[in-house]
Scaffold this motif. Sequence first.
Motif, PDB file in Angstrom:
ATOM      1  N   ASP A 193       3.291 -11.435  -2.252  1.00 42.64           N
ATOM      2  CA  ASP A 193       2.362 -10.785  -1.337  1.00 42.64           C
ATOM      3  C   ASP A 193       2.651  -9.306  -1.158  1.00 42.64           C
ATOM      4  O   ASP A 193       1.830  -8.578  -0.603  1.00 42.64           O
ATOM      5  CB  ASP A 193       2.410 -11.470   0.038  1.00 42.64           C
ATOM      6  CG  ASP A 193       1.888 -12.887  -0.032  1.00 42.64           C
ATOM      7  OD1 ASP A 193       1.077 -13.166  -0.934  1.00 42.64           O
ATOM      8  OD2 ASP A 193       2.278 -13.704   0.810  1.00 42.64           O
ATOM      9  N   ARG A 194       3.776  -8.847  -1.600  1.00 46.28           N
ATOM     10  CA  ARG A 194       4.156  -7.447  -1.432  1.00 46.28           C
ATOM     11  C   ARG A 194       3.560  -6.613  -2.558  1.00 46.28           C
ATOM     12  O   ARG A 194       3.687  -6.955  -3.736  1.00 46.28           O
ATOM     13  CB  ARG A 194       5.667  -7.342  -1.461  1.00 46.28           C
ATOM     14  CG  ARG A 194       6.176  -5.996  -1.092  1.00 46.28           C
ATOM     15  CD  ARG A 194       7.654  -6.026  -0.936  1.00 46.28           C
ATOM     16  NE  ARG A 194       8.104  -4.709  -0.540  1.00 46.28           N
ATOM     17  CZ  ARG A 194       9.358  -4.389  -0.399  1.00 46.28           C
ATOM     18  NH1 ARG A 194      10.284  -5.291  -0.617  1.00 46.28           N
ATOM     19  NH2 ARG A 194       9.695  -3.187  -0.025  1.00 46.28           N
ATOM     20  N   PRO A 195       2.861  -5.524  -2.215  1.00 45.53           N
ATOM     21  CA  PRO A 195       2.276  -4.697  -3.281  1.00 45.53           C
ATOM     22  C   PRO A 195       3.350  -4.046  -4.132  1.00 45.53           C
ATOM     23  O   PRO A 195       4.395  -3.650  -3.647  1.00 45.53           O
ATOM     24  CB  PRO A 195       1.462  -3.650  -2.528  1.00 45.53           C
ATOM     25  CG  PRO A 195       1.947  -3.688  -1.136  1.00 45.53           C
ATOM     26  CD  PRO A 195       2.563  -5.018  -0.896  1.00 45.53           C
ATOM     27  N   ARG A 196       3.069  -3.932  -5.417  1.00 42.20           N
ATOM     28  CA  ARG A 196       4.060  -3.380  -6.349  1.00 42.20           C
ATOM     29  C   ARG A 196       3.888  -1.886  -6.570  1.00 42.20           C
ATOM     30  O   ARG A 196       4.763  -1.246  -7.124  1.00 42.20           O
ATOM     31  CB  ARG A 196       3.956  -4.106  -7.684  1.00 42.20           C
ATOM     32  CG  ARG A 196       4.318  -5.561  -7.553  1.00 42.20           C
ATOM     33  CD  ARG A 196       4.087  -6.279  -8.847  1.00 42.20           C
ATOM     34  NE  ARG A 196       4.277  -7.702  -8.636  1.00 42.20           N
ATOM     35  CZ  ARG A 196       5.017  -8.446  -9.400  1.00 42.20           C
ATOM     36  NH1 ARG A 196       5.613  -7.932 -10.426  1.00 42.20           N
ATOM     37  NH2 ARG A 196       5.150  -9.718  -9.136  1.00 42.20           N
TER      38      ARG A 196
ATOM     39  N   ALA B  35      20.685 -11.028  -4.961  1.00 45.40           N
ATOM     40  CA  ALA B  35      20.576 -11.991  -3.872  1.00 45.40           C
ATOM     41  C   ALA B  35      19.172 -12.583  -3.775  1.00 45.40           C
ATOM     42  O   ALA B  35      18.933 -13.470  -2.969  1.00 45.40           O
ATOM     43  CB  ALA B  35      20.955 -11.329  -2.546  1.00 45.40           C
ATOM     44  N   GLY B  36      18.229 -12.095  -4.571  1.00 50.53           N
ATOM     45  CA  GLY B  36      16.884 -12.645  -4.571  1.00 50.53           C
ATOM     46  C   GLY B  36      15.959 -12.004  -3.558  1.00 50.53           C
ATOM     47  O   GLY B  36      14.939 -12.573  -3.218  1.00 50.53           O
ATOM     48  N   ARG B  37      16.266 -10.830  -3.070  1.00 52.05           N
ATOM     49  CA  ARG B  37      15.430 -10.169  -2.078  1.00 52.05           C
ATOM     50  C   ARG B  37      14.693  -8.982  -2.662  1.00 52.05           C
ATOM     51  O   ARG B  37      14.358  -8.058  -1.964  1.00 52.05           O
ATOM     52  CB  ARG B  37      16.290  -9.701  -0.904  1.00 52.05           C
ATOM     53  CG  ARG B  37      16.876 -10.850  -0.130  1.00 52.05           C
ATOM     54  CD  ARG B  37      17.728 -10.332   0.967  1.00 52.05           C
ATOM     55  NE  ARG B  37      18.964  -9.806   0.375  1.00 52.05           N
ATOM     56  CZ  ARG B  37      20.029  -9.450   1.046  1.00 52.05           C
ATOM     57  NH1 ARG B  37      20.039  -9.557   2.344  1.00 52.05           N
ATOM     58  NH2 ARG B  37      21.106  -8.999   0.445  1.00 52.05           N
ATOM     59  N   SER B  38      14.417  -9.014  -3.928  1.00 53.24           N
ATOM     60  CA  SER B  38      13.737  -7.877  -4.552  1.00 53.24           C
ATOM     61  C   SER B  38      12.231  -7.983  -4.349  1.00 53.24           C
ATOM     62  O   SER B  38      11.708  -9.001  -3.941  1.00 53.24           O
ATOM     63  CB  SER B  38      14.051  -7.825  -6.045  1.00 53.24           C
ATOM     64  OG  SER B  38      13.429  -8.908  -6.695  1.00 53.24           O
TER      65      SER B  38
ATOM     66  N   VAL C 133      -3.146   0.561  -1.498  1.00 52.98           N
ATOM     67  CA  VAL C 133      -4.387   1.203  -1.055  1.00 52.98           C
ATOM     68  C   VAL C 133      -5.586   0.312  -1.366  1.00 52.98           C
ATOM     69  O   VAL C 133      -6.492   0.147  -0.544  1.00 52.98           O
ATOM     70  CB  VAL C 133      -4.539   2.594  -1.719  1.00 52.98           C
ATOM     71  CG1 VAL C 133      -5.910   3.169  -1.468  1.00 52.98           C
ATOM     72  CG2 VAL C 133      -3.460   3.527  -1.213  1.00 52.98           C
ATOM     73  N   THR C 134      -5.583  -0.298  -2.534  1.00 52.13           N
ATOM     74  CA  THR C 134      -6.677  -1.181  -2.920  1.00 52.13           C
ATOM     75  C   THR C 134      -6.756  -2.380  -1.989  1.00 52.13           C
ATOM     76  O   THR C 134      -7.847  -2.777  -1.568  1.00 52.13           O
ATOM     77  CB  THR C 134      -6.501  -1.656  -4.374  1.00 52.13           C
ATOM     78  OG1 THR C 134      -6.398  -0.522  -5.219  1.00 52.13           O
ATOM     79  CG2 THR C 134      -7.661  -2.516  -4.811  1.00 52.13           C
ATOM     80  N   ARG C 135      -5.626  -2.960  -1.653  1.00 53.06           N
ATOM     81  CA  ARG C 135      -5.620  -4.093  -0.721  1.00 53.06           C
ATOM     82  C   ARG C 135      -6.185  -3.693   0.635  1.00 53.06           C
ATOM     83  O   ARG C 135      -6.946  -4.436   1.246  1.00 53.06           O
ATOM     84  CB  ARG C 135      -4.210  -4.638  -0.539  1.00 53.06           C
ATOM     85  CG  ARG C 135      -3.730  -5.462  -1.687  1.00 53.06           C
ATOM     86  CD  ARG C 135      -2.388  -6.061  -1.384  1.00 53.06           C
ATOM     87  NE  ARG C 135      -1.854  -6.764  -2.520  1.00 53.06           N
ATOM     88  CZ  ARG C 135      -0.815  -7.543  -2.475  1.00 53.06           C
ATOM     89  NH1 ARG C 135      -0.164  -7.709  -1.344  1.00 53.06           N
ATOM     90  NH2 ARG C 135      -0.393  -8.157  -3.552  1.00 53.06           N
ATOM     91  N   GLN C 136      -5.816  -2.517   1.112  1.00 51.20           N
ATOM     92  CA  GLN C 136      -6.326  -2.048   2.397  1.00 51.20           C
ATOM     93  C   GLN C 136      -7.840  -1.840   2.342  1.00 51.20           C
ATOM     94  O   GLN C 136      -8.544  -2.190   3.281  1.00 51.20           O
ATOM     95  CB  GLN C 136      -5.628  -0.752   2.805  1.00 51.20           C
ATOM     96  CG  GLN C 136      -6.051  -0.238   4.154  1.00 51.20           C
ATOM     97  CD  GLN C 136      -5.741  -1.221   5.268  1.00 51.20           C
ATOM     98  OE1 GLN C 136      -4.716  -1.876   5.267  1.00 51.20           O
ATOM     99  NE2 GLN C 136      -6.640  -1.315   6.222  1.00 51.20           N
ATOM    100  N   MET C 137      -8.319  -1.296   1.240  1.00 48.04           N
ATOM    101  CA  MET C 137      -9.759  -1.095   1.096  1.00 48.04           C
ATOM    102  C   MET C 137     -10.494  -2.429   1.047  1.00 48.04           C
ATOM    103  O   MET C 137     -11.572  -2.584   1.643  1.00 48.04           O
ATOM    104  CB  MET C 137     -10.040  -0.275  -0.162  1.00 48.04           C
ATOM    105  CG  MET C 137      -9.588   1.163  -0.063  1.00 48.04           C
ATOM    106  SD  MET C 137      -9.704   2.061  -1.617  1.00 48.04           S
ATOM    107  CE  MET C 137     -11.452   2.081  -1.868  1.00 48.04           C
TER     108      MET C 137
END
Length: 88
Positions: free
Chosen positions: A36-39, A27-30, A45-49
């Motif tokens: 923008d969603r971390p993989r 359905a394309g919601r992966s 954690v890196t994005r938060q830092m």
Amino acid sequence: MAPDPRSRRSMRDGSRLRDVVAGRRRAGRSADTDPDRPRSTYEAVTRQMVRSLRGEVRDVKHRINQLIMLIIAAVLIEVLMRLIGVGL
């Protein structure tokens, strides 16, 4: 009424979960479609830092700007006082 044993078996072996996940991907919601969603956990954690560091750098920049404005104001007041003749 007792639940159907076949449906319980599909829940236990994980085939039901695989079907649900596969349906969402179709359905394309992966997670692959949302950039923008971390993989991975490392990326999250890196994005938060990086966000924390960005906030700290912003605070330091703000304090430096305040110090520069304070110095400019002190120099202007000194010049103004010498022009008026109040200071020596």
